[in-house]
Motif scaffolding. Sequence first.
Motif, PDB file in Angstrom:
ATOM      1  N   THR A 129       0.831  -1.203   0.000  1.00  9.44           N
ATOM      2  CA  THR A 129       0.000   0.000   0.000  1.00  9.44           C
ATOM      3  C   THR A 129       0.866   1.254   0.000  1.00  9.44           C
ATOM      4  N   CYS A 181      -8.964   5.909  -4.040  1.00  9.70           N
ATOM      5  CA  CYS A 181      -8.470   5.269  -2.818  1.00  9.70           C
ATOM      6  C   CYS A 181      -9.558   5.225  -1.744  1.00  9.70           C
ATOM      7  N   LEU A 236      -7.151  -0.650  -3.932  1.00  7.49           N
ATOM      8  CA  LEU A 236      -6.445   0.394  -3.181  1.00  7.49           C
ATOM      9  C   LEU A 236      -4.997   0.522  -3.656  1.00  7.49           C
ATOM     10  N   ARG A 248      -3.352   3.756  -5.385  1.00  4.69           N
ATOM     11  CA  ARG A 248      -2.147   4.356  -4.815  1.00  4.69           C
ATOM     12  C   ARG A 248      -1.070   4.515  -5.882  1.00  4.69           C
TER      13      ARG A 248
END
Length: 413
Positions: free
Chosen positions: A13, A55, A64, A68
């Motif tokens: 992430t 996001c 996600l 990102r």
Amino acid sequence: MELHAGSGGLAWTVDAYAVPLAALLLASGAIGDLVGHRRVVLLGLAGFGEASVLCALAPSVGVLVAARAVQGVAAALVLPGTLALLVESTPDDAARTRLVGAWAAIGGAALPAGPVVGGLLVQAAGWRAVFWLSVPVVALALIPVVRLPRASARRERSARNVDWTGAALLVAALGGFVTAIIEAPAGLWSAVPPGALAVCALAGFLVAERRVPRPLLPAVPRESRRPLGLACLVAGLMNLCALGGLFVLTQVFQTVHRLDPLAAGMLTLPAMLPLPLLGAPVGRLATRIGVWRTAAAGLLAAAAGMAVIAATLTTTGPLVVALLLWGAGIGVLTPAVVAAALRATPDAPGLASGASNTARQTGGALGIAVFAAVAGSATAPGFVSNATALFGVAAAAFALTGLLCLTGARAVT
């Protein structure tokens, strides 16, 4: 986290943002030099705002991570352009150094607020609120950029001469290295394929750079190579240890010290506050004693802070003092190393800021991957001892690099 991301998911992430940011900074600086940094910054800010919405709405870890990555691409368009716009408006060298210090202070103002505001938002409204907050912030940032005058006609040239092949190979190389590091704890065979891809992509990048008319890494004058190379080395090491260390510390605070997100964010404040407070004064200090001596002072202070962190990782009192010392060192180092890169190539601010920021973001991406892989899961028995060793090695690396800057100050100026 409601998406149930494990240690590897948390690392991705962060690195899904850091990898394209690091790999595309050189291309972004080159595009800005060709078509004007103003329009590139505007495009990047708009893209970052849209990616922030994605996001916030992400239904899974995969979505996600993809969003990102889009944020990272957009940030790569913004970062070198903002600095280049400021530098182009200030021809005087001393004023430019002070301006870089102010730029670092303004950019660092988000650091102390980030952990606290982020922890408060996560605790009160969930992690998605952090991304929703980015949308109005981006909208406000667009206003002063829109008001800037347009680039002159001489700079309104096509971006077709940008080395897109080199940029793609750089993304593949950095992404492969990060994947190999993150997957290494799962087994050798998980790390070998992305590692091999990274090596091949890096080799292809070096070959391609020699065959294109406008390479991402253009020929740097002989007198500029050593100072620019040292500036990039220091910048990369700084972010490798700083971002990797913060990634591990947040897990120490929440898992070892049993703190909630807000309390963990508050505990990081001593490491974050010095950067916005020291940016402008450090710019003046660098003008008086030189950028390399200033960088050495920052490195040695940060090394002392990391050494104390390694010795007091399981206690909170001394750890706060260590974090303050560490943050002060980074606060001195950041504007000094950026100014050093700009002084190395004063006629190409896009190249200088792109190279310096690429080194910083590459170091950050690799640092998060390395620290996450070596420290392991925060619930594993050896986590604290691994984290302690990481901070000890980082302290030694900072100290040695500080001595290099101090002894080599005359050689690179």
